[in-house]
Design a protein around this motif. Structure first.
Motif, PDB file in Angstrom:
ATOM      1  N   ALA A  23       0.855  -1.196   0.000  1.00  0.00           N
ATOM      2  CA  ALA A  23       0.000   0.000   0.000  1.00  0.00           C
ATOM      3  C   ALA A  23       0.884   1.236   0.000  1.00  0.00           C
ATOM      4  CB  ALA A  23      -0.919  -0.003   1.217  1.00  0.00           C
ATOM      5  N   ASP A  24       0.348   2.329  -0.552  1.00  0.00           N
ATOM      6  CA  ASP A  24       1.104   3.586  -0.597  1.00  0.00           C
ATOM      7  C   ASP A  24       1.025   4.356   0.717  1.00  0.00           C
ATOM      8  OD1 ASP A  24       1.769   3.297  -3.402  1.00  0.00           O
ATOM      9  OD2 ASP A  24      -0.334   3.772  -3.807  1.00  0.00           O
ATOM     10  N   ALA A  25      -0.074   4.175   1.437  1.00  0.00           N
ATOM     11  CA  ALA A  25      -0.286   4.912   2.679  1.00  0.00           C
ATOM     12  C   ALA A  25      -1.283   4.144   3.539  1.00  0.00           C
ATOM     13  CB  ALA A  25      -0.808   6.323   2.393  1.00  0.00           C
ATOM     14  N   VAL A  26      -1.373   4.545   4.791  1.00  0.00           N
ATOM     15  CA  VAL A  26      -2.341   3.972   5.713  1.00  0.00           C
ATOM     16  C   VAL A  26      -3.173   5.107   6.286  1.00  0.00           C
ATOM     17  CG1 VAL A  26      -0.641   4.061   7.588  1.00  0.00           C
ATOM     18  CG2 VAL A  26      -2.654   2.589   7.819  1.00  0.00           C
ATOM     19  N   LEU A  27      -4.448   4.845   6.559  1.00  0.00           N
ATOM     20  CA  LEU A  27      -5.304   5.796   7.253  1.00  0.00           C
ATOM     21  C   LEU A  27      -5.754   5.150   8.551  1.00  0.00           C
ATOM     22  CD1 LEU A  27      -6.791   8.514   7.350  1.00  0.00           C
ATOM     23  CD2 LEU A  27      -8.717   7.408   6.185  1.00  0.00           C
ATOM     24  N   SER A  28      -5.452   5.820   9.670  1.00  0.00           N
ATOM     25  CA  SER A  28      -5.788   5.267  10.978  1.00  0.00           C
ATOM     26  C   SER A  28      -5.914   6.407  11.976  1.00  0.00           C
ATOM     27  CB  SER A  28      -4.708   4.271  11.427  1.00  0.00           C
ATOM     28  OG  SER A  28      -5.120   3.576  12.582  1.00  0.00           O
ATOM     29  N   MET A  31       5.827   8.750   7.831  1.00  0.00           N
ATOM     30  CA  MET A  31       5.573  10.146   8.167  1.00  0.00           C
ATOM     31  C   MET A  31       4.085  10.450   8.024  1.00  0.00           C
ATOM     32  SD  MET A  31       7.215  11.926   4.750  1.00  0.00           S
ATOM     33  CE  MET A  31       8.719  10.963   4.907  1.00  0.00           C
ATOM     34  N   LEU A  32       3.593  11.335   8.863  1.00  0.00           N
ATOM     35  CA  LEU A  32       2.209  11.789   8.766  1.00  0.00           C
ATOM     36  C   LEU A  32       2.103  12.809   7.647  1.00  0.00           C
ATOM     37  CD1 LEU A  32       1.373  12.279  12.553  1.00  0.00           C
ATOM     38  CD2 LEU A  32       0.857  10.293  11.121  1.00  0.00           C
ATOM     39  N   ILE A  33       1.095  12.644   6.782  1.00  0.00           N
ATOM     40  CA  ILE A  33       1.008  13.560   5.642  1.00  0.00           C
ATOM     41  C   ILE A  33      -0.304  14.333   5.574  1.00  0.00           C
ATOM     42  CG2 ILE A  33       2.694  12.363   4.222  1.00  0.00           C
ATOM     43  CD1 ILE A  33       0.482  10.927   2.805  1.00  0.00           C
ATOM     44  N   GLU A  34      -1.342  13.893   6.305  1.00  0.00           N
ATOM     45  CA  GLU A  34      -2.591  14.670   6.291  1.00  0.00           C
ATOM     46  C   GLU A  34      -3.509  14.183   7.399  1.00  0.00           C
ATOM     47  OE1 GLU A  34      -6.420  15.174   3.368  1.00  0.00           O
ATOM     48  OE2 GLU A  34      -4.449  15.423   2.432  1.00  0.00           O
ATOM     49  N   ASP A  35      -4.144  15.128   8.093  1.00  0.00           N
ATOM     50  CA  ASP A  35      -5.130  14.814   9.131  1.00  0.00           C
ATOM     51  C   ASP A  35      -6.541  15.043   8.598  1.00  0.00           C
ATOM     52  OD1 ASP A  35      -3.013  14.401  10.827  1.00  0.00           O
ATOM     53  OD2 ASP A  35      -3.351  16.190  12.048  1.00  0.00           O
ATOM     54  N   ILE A  36      -7.468  14.202   9.059  1.00  0.00           N
ATOM     55  CA  ILE A  36      -8.888  14.413   8.783  1.00  0.00           C
ATOM     56  C   ILE A  36      -9.677  14.056  10.039  1.00  0.00           C
ATOM     57  CG2 ILE A  36      -8.769  14.007   6.290  1.00  0.00           C
ATOM     58  CD1 ILE A  36      -9.770  11.185   6.792  1.00  0.00           C
ATOM     59  N   TYR A  37     -10.882  14.608  10.161  1.00  0.00           N
ATOM     60  CA  TYR A  37     -11.721  14.322  11.324  1.00  0.00           C
ATOM     61  C   TYR A  37     -12.904  13.473  10.887  1.00  0.00           C
ATOM     62  CZ  TYR A  37      -9.089  17.482  14.294  1.00  0.00           C
ATOM     63  OH  TYR A  37      -8.093  18.074  15.014  1.00  0.00           O
ATOM     64  N   LEU A  38     -13.081  12.329  11.552  1.00  0.00           N
ATOM     65  CA  LEU A  38     -14.144  11.395  11.215  1.00  0.00           C
ATOM     66  C   LEU A  38     -14.874  10.983  12.488  1.00  0.00           C
ATOM     67  CD1 LEU A  38     -12.032   8.994   8.929  1.00  0.00           C
ATOM     68  CD2 LEU A  38     -13.540  10.838   8.146  1.00  0.00           C
ATOM     69  N   GLY A  39     -16.164  10.667  12.369  1.00  0.00           N
ATOM     70  CA  GLY A  39     -16.910  10.131  13.492  1.00  0.00           C
ATOM     71  C   GLY A  39     -17.280  11.172  14.529  1.00  0.00           C
ATOM     72  N   GLY A  40     -17.905  10.691  15.589  1.00  0.00           N
ATOM     73  CA  GLY A  40     -18.419  11.575  16.635  1.00  0.00           C
ATOM     74  C   GLY A  40     -17.784  11.325  17.981  1.00  0.00           C
ATOM     75  N   GLY A  41     -16.501  11.027  18.008  1.00  0.00           N
ATOM     76  CA  GLY A  41     -15.847  10.672  19.256  1.00  0.00           C
ATOM     77  C   GLY A  41     -15.960   9.183  19.519  1.00  0.00           C
ATOM     78  N   ILE A  42     -15.378   8.736  20.624  1.00  0.00           N
ATOM     79  CA  ILE A  42     -15.334   7.316  20.967  1.00  0.00           C
ATOM     80  C   ILE A  42     -16.194   7.074  22.198  1.00  0.00           C
ATOM     81  CG2 ILE A  42     -13.822   5.461  21.798  1.00  0.00           C
ATOM     82  CD1 ILE A  42     -11.601   6.737  20.115  1.00  0.00           C
ATOM     83  N   GLY A  43     -17.003   6.025  22.162  1.00  0.00           N
ATOM     84  CA  GLY A  43     -17.868   5.701  23.291  1.00  0.00           C
ATOM     85  C   GLY A  43     -17.979   4.214  23.512  1.00  0.00           C
ATOM     86  N   MET A  44     -18.623   3.835  24.600  1.00  0.00           N
ATOM     87  CA  MET A  44     -18.947   2.432  24.853  1.00  0.00           C
ATOM     88  C   MET A  44     -20.213   2.068  24.090  1.00  0.00           C
ATOM     89  SD  MET A  44     -18.298   2.018  28.962  1.00  0.00           S
ATOM     90  CE  MET A  44     -18.470   0.215  28.918  1.00  0.00           C
TER      91      MET A  44
END
Length: 235
Positions: A163-168, A183-196
């Motif tokens: 793979a060329d990159a990973v998203l995590s 190396m980190l190359i770009e940030d994105i915001y996904l989801g609504g936070g983490i919960g149980m």
């Protein structure tokens, strides 16, 4: 099994109630710093510390169960454990199947990481863990998605050139980037936070843990724990 050997119905009922009071917390055990197995083979990490504290505040005796990520919701709904606490982002799709508590983190960034800063994320082959918000994002982005059962395998795919990159989650990637050539190359915001997550039929248990999370927010102990484990998303 013990109830099979008890001599009286009263003892059998007592044992059954004791077992029912034990809340089984399901986690992956493979996603540091949220959850991982330590050298003794025990669940460790931010969510182990958090879960133990929430159980105390909710007045529950808890035990930990590990489960592969790709079947973690089905095994909750089928009764193999009573709650999920596994770095699971709150999404509308998942909320159709389970009930989430309020988030115990704010929405925190996901990041792309690669061996080179020149990767074109629109046309690249992107690795992501299966059944995550990251894999869903890549699938919708137009890039080529390759999915893997575990987060470690996504990193290995980038290192090997599969793979060329990973998203995590950025919290997961930060220590890896610090110790490798990624190396980190770009940030994105996904989801609504983490919960149980809980079964929809377990409204009383869900409410107890939701209240416990709220109490940790109010007294500042949740933010202190997030700081300790170097996790973004404070309140």
């Amino acid at each position: 099994m013990k109830s099979l050997f008890l001599g009286t119905a009263a003892l059998a009922l007592s044992a059954g109630l004791a077992m029912a009071d034990t809340v089984r917390l399901g986690t992956e055990g493979a996603y540091p710093p949220y959850n991982f197995l330590n050298d003794a083979g025990e669940v460790d990490g931010f969510e182990r510390e958090l879960g133990d504290e929430l159980c105390k505040r909710a007045g529950q005796t808890c035990e930990w169960v590990t489960n592969d990520w790709d079947s973690i919701i089905p095994n909750l709904t089928s009764g193999n454990y009573d709650a999920i606490i596994a770095g699971m982002s709150i999404t509308a799709e998942r909320a159709e199947v389970v009930n989430f508590t309020q988030g115990y983190t704010q929405p925190s960034p996901s990041s792309y990481a690669a061996m080179s800063a020149d990767v074109d994320l629109k046309t690249a082959v992107i690795a992501a863990q299966a059944s995550t918000i990251q894999s869903a994002h890549v699938a919708e982005s137009g890039a080529t998605l390759v999915e893997f059962p575990t987060p470690d395998e996504t990193i290995a795919a980038v290192k090997s050139g599969e793979a060329d990159a990973v998203l995590s989650d950025k919290d997961f990637l930060n220590p890896i980037v610090a110790e490798t050539d990624l190396m980190l190359i770009e940030d994105i915001y996904l989801g609504g936070g983490i919960g149980m997550a809980f079964r929809k039929s377990d409204s009383e248990l869900h409410a107890k843990f939701d209240a416990a999370i709220a109490s940790m927010k109010e007294d500042g102990s949740l933010n202190a724990m997030l700081d300790k484990w170097e996790i973004e998303g404070k309140f």
